[in-house]
Design an enzyme around this catalytic site. Structure first.
Site, PDB file in Angstrom:
ATOM      1  N   GLU A 499      45.444  74.538  67.588  1.00 13.86           N
ATOM      2  CA  GLU A 499      44.172  74.223  68.257  1.00 13.86           C
ATOM      3  C   GLU A 499      43.378  73.084  67.637  1.00 13.86           C
ATOM      4  O   GLU A 499      42.211  72.911  67.984  1.00 13.86           O
ATOM      5  CB  GLU A 499      43.288  75.483  68.356  1.00 13.86           C
ATOM      6  CG  GLU A 499      43.912  76.576  69.213  1.00 13.86           C
ATOM      7  CD  GLU A 499      43.019  77.769  69.475  1.00 13.86           C
ATOM      8  OE1 GLU A 499      42.020  77.929  68.766  1.00 13.86           O
ATOM      9  OE2 GLU A 499      43.331  78.552  70.399  1.00 13.86           O
ATOM     10  N   GLU A 595      48.550  81.131  74.673  1.00 17.53           N
ATOM     11  CA  GLU A 595      47.557  82.099  74.193  1.00 17.53           C
ATOM     12  C   GLU A 595      46.652  82.478  75.343  1.00 17.53           C
ATOM     13  O   GLU A 595      46.153  81.610  76.052  1.00 17.53           O
ATOM     14  CB  GLU A 595      46.656  81.500  73.098  1.00 17.53           C
ATOM     15  CG  GLU A 595      47.157  81.592  71.707  1.00 17.53           C
ATOM     16  CD  GLU A 595      46.080  81.253  70.685  1.00 17.53           C
ATOM     17  OE1 GLU A 595      44.883  81.487  70.953  1.00 17.53           O
ATOM     18  OE2 GLU A 595      46.445  80.728  69.630  1.00 17.53           O
TER      19      GLU A 595
HETATM   20  C1  BMA Z   1      42.674  81.572  69.406  1.00 23.89           C
HETATM   21  C2  BMA Z   1      43.578  81.855  68.264  1.00 23.89           C
HETATM   22  C3  BMA Z   1      42.886  82.547  67.147  1.00 23.89           C
HETATM   23  C4  BMA Z   1      41.859  83.526  67.634  1.00 23.89           C
HETATM   24  C5  BMA Z   1      42.063  83.847  69.080  1.00 23.89           C
HETATM   25  C6  BMA Z   1      41.045  84.800  69.627  1.00 23.89           C
HETATM   26  O1  BMA Z   1      41.755  80.599  69.114  1.00 23.89           O
HETATM   27  O2  BMA Z   1      44.241  80.703  67.876  1.00 23.89           O
HETATM   28  O3  BMA Z   1      42.270  81.581  66.351  1.00 23.89           O
HETATM   29  O4  BMA Z   1      41.899  84.644  66.857  1.00 23.89           O
HETATM   30  O5  BMA Z   1      42.003  82.690  69.848  1.00 23.89           O
HETATM   31  O6  BMA Z   1      39.748  84.275  69.540  1.00 23.89           O
END
Ligand code: BMA
Length: 932
Positions: A499, A595
């Site tokens: 990120e 994610e």
């Molecule tokens: C993303 C991940 C983590 C975090 C998650 C939940 O940013 O890369 O850094 O724990 O979201 O917020």
């Protein structure tokens, strides 16, 4: 020796690859190394090795019979003690280990995960700790030509002192450190590792060179400036994690003495033939003579002479080639085919002594590439092709199995988590960049289970220094880790960071005022160092600079894309806590979602050991607040729950907490189900602006490091949340899935990841009234489904479809409240589609009971199970089973019970009575029925 050296690594040390059958080549002149180290696997060998080399060999050696190996003296175990700076705390210590484990074992502190102990024990990471180990060495060990002191992991900033002499200062927990210590050893020795407080060191460095962000949010109860250190970034606190900035020798320590050279790493390339880049280590700047042999299990054996001068850090590089038999079996990810693995052994036989050093790696033959080709009308695809087949990535994100690094490597825990991933039909996990490069046991298990690993480099959610020292340390780290992990078939892709491209572009840390300078630093680190080292060491798998990124499009845009979260390129991370997560229409048609997720609370079984049995069970408030690190976390969670379920108020009694646990797990499971099914339905669909062709869904996050609200599907300790049961279904190879479009149309799809056509499949869409078990209407469609595709099976106006089912039409204007749909298809798990928030639905108060639990039985895999029979007097959604006594899991859970009796299997972890409890919406709510 610390990772200093040249800083920017050279191009591929082995130069171009020779074609198969050519003589193996040694590197002509050894370049300076940024970091040294050895991780030889040295075994007893007695085979005599002599005789002529291949016809073009340049050297002929007369070899002594190979009867000896290097001697290894382990310095692991309890020969250590640790004390703080002023000597007021002095306790026995263990290696591998860490300061929290040692202080706990000595009774100085309690469980750091208990209640508020993380805050209580802040002093631990602010002190300077010295580990001292006493050991004897025999003259035989010291008489060898080289004696290496090898540290496989030092966490993090420390001086290493042997018999009073400073060997070096180290500051990267991800590097193996090697010191040549022959001259310093005596009969009785003392090794000291003098740690500097990581918290104070990070603070000191940031005063000299501030790099944003300075601190984690206050809710984390964390520490500041973790980006200054090459240490597990989450160890200073995270939104799912606890701040326990450990110090210690988190991996093994040993002495290795030898006369010749030892095989340290074997980097494997397969492109028709096998090419091995072998890294050996010997005394710096010494001439090494001998033979290097390699063999492939069931295949060829080769032997070449070696005559090289070790570089000034003791390293030698040699390339070897091996023919691969035509009938070699390919390695496939889970669900695509078998995980065939072959031993590749490399032996060095010294010509000047009678020594042999051997290292064996398990290798899987597979090709992997990242396909980024034009999509009409816009963007590029972004998917992995394994052995020429496109693979939809189904899985999650991995964080360390324990927040204390020495416990994160526990092979049993790691294996259990990875098997749970495999059991949920996952074929991929992303090892997230804020944790650690995982243990060998992790990647070995991933190889065996067919889990593709998206491997981040350990940089996450931060800007980082770009000083020459920091870049040199990063170069050493990446080189070491790539060489260590490269041979694993499971490792599918390297990514430079988590990120940080998005953070820079979107100004997460207030960098906008000086964007160009930060961009320059970003490029220095992730392109100048990380990408350069990775691509020099490993040409056999793709590299992306960041996750999320736009892939090659980010590179074209100067590595910081205008929109790193574009749905037309690369991968995306998507979190939306404000919208309705149960509505498929809110999600984008991204190329790959690496994610996404929603928080839930873990079970009370997991929470209890961390709670005070009296105080916290009367009023959970303080404990619950302490564990919630996400700013606004409970507000989001409550809002999401209340959209769909009756949930008047978060109440902090024990029963209120239990209700919050159950409802939050429903919300997490449902939202992630809807989002994942959405991504899978778009695997071969492109919309008018070029979005779609989605080829991966990796939800955030698989596992947990403590008992706290988080995005995980498996709780700390191993219990499955409702999400993990749902994952098994939404990741199944064949899925039937439905949605209601904004225009009110019902669409039903079958998604098949299979490699062959599915002929004559009957898909059934059933209309159910909440009040009765029997469906009120069934529509059947029989058809065939193409491989690797999402196929629309049914598209109809929802209201008209529901009106076909008697009883849904009581009130035509609000027909969705009275009915729901179930979906079934051959080879797919049954699915359901809710049509209105349950809090507004005509849901009867169902009574579900455990009618019986069988004696243990064995299934065909030899696993023990019990049959649990349930009885219900009405249709019941989200029926949740828990064993009060056993952390095992069920064959299904959180299901929609549409029949009066239901059977599930329970796979226990212990022998006793599992004591199974049932929770339903009816038992949890006083009433979920709307006024009819
Ligand atoms: C993303 C991940 C983590 C975090 C998650 C939940 O940013 O890369 O850094 O724990 O979201 O917020």
């Amino acid at each position: 020796m610390s990772p200093g050296g040249t800083g920017y690594p050279e191009r591929n040390k082995w130069g171009r690859r020779a074609s198969c059958g050519a003589i193996a080549r040694a590197r002509p002149s050894p370049p300076a190394r940024a970091a040294g180290g050895a991780q030889p696997s040295v075994r007893s060998q007695t085979a005599a090795v002599a005789g002529p080399a291949s016809s073009s060999a340049m050297y002929v050696f007369l070899l002594l019979p190979a009867v000896a190996t290097a001697s290894l003296l382990s310095l692991d175990g309890d020969l250590w003690a640790v004390r703080n700076a002023n000597g007021s705390v002095a306790v026995p210590a263990n290696v591998p280990g860490g300061i929290y484990s040692d202080l706990r074992a000595a009774g100085v502190i309690g469980d750091p995960l208990y209640r508020f102990n993380d805050v209580e024990y802040r002093w631990v990471a602010r002190d300077n700790w010295t580990y001292s180990g006493q050991f004897e060495t025999l003259p035989e060990l010291r008489q060898k030509r080289s004696v290496m002191l090898v540290f496989h992991g030092i966490d993090t900033v420390a001086d290493v002192v042997l018999n009073g002499l400073l060997l070096g200062r180290v500051d990267n927990m991800f590097v193996r450190f090697v010191f040549f210590v022959k001259e310093l050893l005596r009969d009785d020795n003392e090794l000291q590792v003098r740690f500097t407080s990581p918290v104070l060191e990070a603070e000191r460095r940031s005063r000299d060179n501030p790099v944003p962000p300075s601190c984690v949010p206050a809710q984390y109860n964390g520490e500041c400036h973790v980006n200054q250190l090459r240490k597990m970034q989450a160890s200073f606190g995270w939104d799912w994690g606890v701040a326990l900035p450990s110090v210690g020798l988190w991996k093994s320590v040993h002495l290795l003495s030898f006369d010749g050279a030892v095989v340290q790493d074997v980097v494997v390339h397969w492109n028709g033939c096998l090419k091995l880049d072998v890294v050996l280590v010997a005394a710096p700047s010494t001439q090494v003579y001998g033979w290097l042999e390699a063999s492939l299990e069931g295949g060829e054996h080769t032997r070449v002479p070696l005559s090289q001068v070790a570089d000034d850090e003791g390293e030698l590089l040699q390339e070897l080639e091996l023919e691969v038999p035509n009938d070699v079996k390919l390695w496939w990810p889970n669900g695509e085919g078998p995980q065939s693995l072959y031993n590749i052994s490399v032996r060095f036989v010294s010509a000047t002594s009678n020594e042999v050093s051997e290292k064996t790696v398990r290798y899987g033959f597979r090709n992997i590439s990242l396909v980024q080709k034009r999509v009409d009308p816009a963007g590029l695809t972004f998917y992995l092709e394994v052995n020429g087949r496109s693979v939809f990535l189904k899985g999650s994100n991995w964080i360390p199995a324990n927040t204390l690094p020495e416990l994160s490597t526990d092979a049993g825990t790691v294996r259990r988590l990875l098997e749970a991933a495999r059991d949920a039909n996952m074929n991929a996990l992303r090892v997230w960049g804020g944790g650690v490069y995982e243990s060998d046991a992790f990647y070995e298990a991933a190889d065996e289970l067919g889990i593709l690993v998206w491997q981040d480099m350990m940089f996450a959610c931060n800007m980082y220094p770009a000083t020459p020292q920091f870049l040199a340390s990063a170069a050493a780290e990446v080189r070491y880790q790539v060489r260590r992990l490269q041979h694993h078939a499971s490792v599918a892709l390297w990514a430079g960071n988590n990120e940080n491209e998005a953070a820079l572009r979107q100004n997460w840390y207030g960098t906008a005022g000086n964007f160009s300078a930060y961009q320059r630093d970003y490029v220095s680190l992730y392109v100048g160092v990380v990408k350069t080292v990775v691509t020099a060491e490993d040409v056999s798998r793709p590299f992306v600079v960041s996750s999320p990124s736009n892939g090659v499009e980010s590179e074209r845009e100067g590595y910081i894309a205008r929109d790193p979260q574009s749905s037309l390129y690369g991968d995306t991370h998507y979190y939306n806590y404000l919208a309705d997560g149960w509505d498929a229409n809110i999600y984008s048609q991204t190329r790959l979602s690496s994610e996404y997720g929603f928080q839930s609370l873990p079970s009370l079984h997991t929470f209890l050991p961390a709670m005070d049995p009296i105080v916290d069970l009367i009023d959970v408030r303080q404990f619950a607040m302490h564990r919630q690190h996400q700013p606004g976390g409970y507000i989001y969670m409550n809002m999401q729950i209340r959209r769909h379920l009756l949930y008047p108020e978060m109440d902090y009694t024990l029963s209120g907490f239990q209700e919050a646990i159950y409802l939050s797990q429903i919300n997490q499971a449902m939202s992630t189900k809807v989002e994942t099914e959405h991504y899978r339905r778009h695997r071969n669909v492109v919309n008018s602006i070029g979005e779609g062709m989605t080829m991966g869904a990796l939800y955030w996050q698989l596992n947990d490091v403590w008992q706290a609200p988080s995005w995980s599907s498996i709780e700390f300790g191993g219990r499955w949340k409702m999400l993990h049961y749902y994952a098994r279904k939404f990741f199944s190879p064949v899925m039937v899935s439905g949605l209601v479009t904004p225009a009110g149309r019902l669409e039903v799809y079958v998604v098949s990841d299979l490699r062959h056509e599915l002929p004559n499949v009957t898909v059934a869409v059933r209309v159910h009234r909440w009040e009765q078990f029997e469906p009120s209407h069934v529509r059947k469609v029989a058809t065939s489904f193409p491989p690797g595709a999402s196929t629309l099976v049914l598209s109809e106006d929802l209201t008209s479809f529901l009106l076909l089912g008697q009883g849904c039409c009581n009130q035509v204007d609000d027909v969705r409240r009275y009915c729901f749909l179930t979906l079934s298809a051959d080879a797919a798990p049954d699915n359901f589609l809710l049509l209105a928030p349950l809090k507004d639905s005509a849901l009867p108060p169902a009574d579900v009971t455990v009618a019986g639990v069988s004696q243990p039985q064995l299934d065909d895999r030899g696993r023990q199970y019990r049959v649990v029979t349930l009885a219900a007097d009405a249709v019941a959604p989200f029926v949740w089973l828990e064993s009060r006594a056993d952390a095992g899991h069920f064959s299904d859970n959180g299901f929609l019970m549409t029949q009066p009796t239901w059977r599930v299997l329970f796979y226990p972890e212990s022998r006793g009575d599992p004591d199974i409890a049932v929770t339903t919406l009816a038992t949890n709510h006083n009433s979920t029925s709307p006024a009819a």
